[in-house]
Design a protein around this motif. Structure first.
Motif, PDB file in Angstrom:
ATOM      1  N   ALA A  76     -38.653 -71.743 -35.871  1.00  0.00           N
ATOM      2  CA  ALA A  76     -37.813 -72.915 -36.139  1.00  0.00           C
ATOM      3  C   ALA A  76     -36.947 -72.725 -37.370  1.00  0.00           C
ATOM      4  CB  ALA A  76     -38.693 -74.153 -36.291  1.00  0.00           C
ATOM      5  N   ALA A  77     -37.421 -71.941 -38.352  1.00  0.00           N
ATOM      6  CA  ALA A  77     -36.652 -71.718 -39.577  1.00  0.00           C
ATOM      7  C   ALA A  77     -35.600 -70.629 -39.405  1.00  0.00           C
ATOM      8  CB  ALA A  77     -37.592 -71.346 -40.724  1.00  0.00           C
ATOM      9  N   ALA A  78     -35.855 -69.680 -38.516  1.00  0.00           N
ATOM     10  CA  ALA A  78     -34.937 -68.547 -38.376  1.00  0.00           C
ATOM     11  C   ALA A  78     -33.572 -68.975 -37.861  1.00  0.00           C
ATOM     12  CB  ALA A  78     -35.546 -67.502 -37.433  1.00  0.00           C
ATOM     13  N   VAL A  79     -33.537 -69.936 -36.941  1.00  0.00           N
ATOM     14  CA  VAL A  79     -32.256 -70.343 -36.350  1.00  0.00           C
ATOM     15  C   VAL A  79     -31.327 -70.974 -37.388  1.00  0.00           C
ATOM     16  CG1 VAL A  79     -31.155 -71.807 -34.613  1.00  0.00           C
ATOM     17  CG2 VAL A  79     -33.253 -70.565 -34.053  1.00  0.00           C
ATOM     18  N   PRO A  80     -31.740 -72.011 -38.121  1.00  0.00           N
ATOM     19  CA  PRO A  80     -30.816 -72.589 -39.109  1.00  0.00           C
ATOM     20  C   PRO A  80     -30.523 -71.654 -40.270  1.00  0.00           C
ATOM     21  CG  PRO A  80     -32.976 -73.607 -39.304  1.00  0.00           C
ATOM     22  CD  PRO A  80     -33.005 -72.779 -38.058  1.00  0.00           C
ATOM     23  N   ALA A  81     -31.525 -70.888 -40.715  1.00  0.00           N
ATOM     24  CA  ALA A  81     -31.285 -69.962 -41.824  1.00  0.00           C
ATOM     25  C   ALA A  81     -30.277 -68.896 -41.413  1.00  0.00           C
ATOM     26  CB  ALA A  81     -32.591 -69.315 -42.262  1.00  0.00           C
ATOM     27  N   GLY A  82     -30.389 -68.406 -40.182  1.00  0.00           N
ATOM     28  CA  GLY A  82     -29.443 -67.402 -39.704  1.00  0.00           C
ATOM     29  C   GLY A  82     -28.043 -67.942 -39.557  1.00  0.00           C
TER      30      GLY A  82
END
Length: 516
Positions: free
Chosen positions: A107-113
């Motif tokens: 869940a964190a990888a998508v917005p951080a990317g």
């Protein structure tokens, strides 16, 4: 149908939730269908579905890029296809993390990317933060206040992070010992959203006095091109503006005209400076006008500021020129103030957060911005200026030909606004807000964008260095089929793997976590 329906739904949500006239609530939903699809299909299918959804969702931008902006086809392809590829890669990374039993990391990888993409693009390309998803929320004021902490990057993180968290939390059959379950992902997402909205609501509730000074924005789009002061048409247009300024209420302290209203060189410049300088002193008004200024054979996109107390006008030269459309012009540099706290800036320069932050650091409380839009993007560019004001606690008065006249306060409230493009004059007036306090973003800059890049690196390196055994998300077509047997009161799990010549069976772990 399993693949086509989520892909189609995401593309429709992107179509209406992004672009020049987005519906802000659709933006939050757009990634959800393809992210929910990702762990249920193979990696290649998930990647293709995500990329296709983004390509279809951006289809309305092709006429704008190729028509209004006259962007070269390779550049337009690079912008749209590049975003689609990044979204596809992030979806694959999300799927991999989720299948490996790490829903919170997924869940964190998508917005951080996506924040990392926007930030790198804002530094590498000549368009600044123009492509940020943050502007889709410019009219949602509680969300917009996040920009005062993080810049546009925090809003992008929220918009991409909430659907990623919902998708991860609602994926069935996330199994395994020690996993962070869907409930915890929802709790983390709820806390982040509550903090953001709570801060935004609190910031909007703070008392903020309005100053007595008033600003007036003036525009006529006839003629609809720059008027050379060496011509009768140019001098006639100047006379019209002078008469219009004289008709304004005497309480008006600042007047802003559009970008490139006139063209002048060293010989014809006094035709402009003489009447406007006298008018500024007579009415005790600061007057700002945009023009194309030719000096010694070099042309610049300029803004002249005539001071109420008289003296020589101050000059600002546009820093960031439009590729292709302004190649014959020379870019400028530095900051210009027409009066204490009132800085000059031109159109596209407001697309660059660092320049606006620099103005704030040098004492600006209001930015006066001559501008010239492309009609259909008037709303988008006006809201980008509004976002810059929220990021740094500034009021912004932006006068755009073929766009909008917009005055906004440091909290993103639009105090006055009118669409331009009429034969007669369009005028808006508003009381300028009192200066606001410094913001976190003003003090610390792009700290959140760097945090997101560190988070993305940690998620990627963490997956490679510390693989999680077992605990996979079940799919109908997954080649690994988990089974369990109970022998003598002890539960064992086994993994059946399809491979070359048949099945390989490997014993798993005891239920208690020790090898059998």
């Amino acid at each position: 149908m399993t693949v086509l329906v989520p892909t189609f739904v995401s593309s429709v949500l992107l179509l209406f939730g992004t672009g020049l006239h987005p519906l802000p609530w659709l933006t939050w939903l757009a990634p959800l269908p393809v992210l929910r699809l990702a762990p249920r299909v193979g990696a290649r299918v998930a990647c293709c579905a995500a990329g296709l959804a983004w390509l279809l969702g951006q289809s309305r931008m092709w006429p704008y890029f190729l028509g209004a902006l006259e962007m070269p086809l390779p550049a337009a392809v690079a912008v749209i296809l590049g975003q689609a590829l990044v979204f596809a890669v992030l979806t694959c990374a999300y799927r991999r993390l989720l299948v490996n039993g790490r829903p919170l990391a997924a869940a964190a990888a998508v917005p951080a990317g996506w924040v990392a993409l926007e930030y790198v693009v804002s530094l590498a390309l000549p368009h600044g933060a123009w492509l940020s998803l943050a502007y889709t929320q410019a009219d949602v004021l509680p969300v917009l206040q996040t920009a005062s902490l993080t810049g546009p990057w925090g809003i992008t993180f929220l918009v991409m992070g909430l659907p990623a968290a919902l998708a991860a939390a609602t994926t069935p059959q996330v199994q395994g010992r020690g996993r962070i379950g869907g409930g915890r992902v929802l709790v983390v997402a709820a806390v982040v959203m509550a903090l953001s909205l709570g801060y935004g609501t609190w910031r909007l509730s703070q008392p903020h006095p309005v100053a007595t000074a008033r600003v007036a924005l003036l525009d006529t789009d006839r003629p609809d091109d720059t008027a050379d002061l060496a011509t009768t048409a140019g001098r006639r247009l100047l006379d019209r503006y002078v008469r219009r300024i004289r008709a304004l209420p005497r309480s008006t302290s600042t007047v802003v005209l559009p970008e490139k209203t006139f063209a002048a060189d060293e010989r014809t410049l006094p035709v402009l400076t003489g009447p406007l300088r006298r008018l500024a002193v007579e009415h005790r008004q600061d007057i700002v006008v945009g023009l194309v200024l030719d000096r010694a054979g070099t042309s610049s996109n300029a803004a002249l500021g005539f001071r109420a107390q008289g003296g020589e006008p101050v000059l600002y030269l546009k820093h960031h020129l439009i590729p292709g459309a302004e190649e014959e012009l020379r870019p400028g540099g530095g900051l210009t103030f027409v009066s204490p706290g009132h800085g000059l800036i031109i159109c596209k320069d407001l697309d660059f957060p660092a320049l606006v932050r620099d103005y704030r650091g040098h004492g600006a409380a209001v930015l006066l911005a001559p501008a010239w839009d492309f009609t259909e993007d008037g709303r988008l560019h006006s809201r980008m200026a509004v976002a810059r004001g929220v990021e740094n606690g500034l009021a912004v008065a932006r006068t755009a030909r073929a766009g909008r006249l917009t005055v906004s306060d440091p909290y993103g409230r639009v105090l006055a606004e009118q669409v331009t493009g009429h034969d007669d004059f369009t005028t808006v007036t508003a009381a300028l807000p009192a200066p606001a306090g410094a913001t976190v973003y003003d003090r610390f800059g792009d700290w959140f964008a760097w945090l997101c890049m560190l988070l993305l690196a940690a998620v990627t390196l963490g997956r490679r260095r510390f693989p999680r055994a077992g605990g996979q998300v079940a799919r109908n077509d997954d080649p690994r089929i988990s089974q369990a047997v109970v022998t003598g009161g002890t539960r064992y799990s086994f993994s059946a793997c399809r491979g070359g010549g048949g099945r390989r069976w490997a014993s798993g772990m005891r239920a208690g976590g020790q090898n059998p």
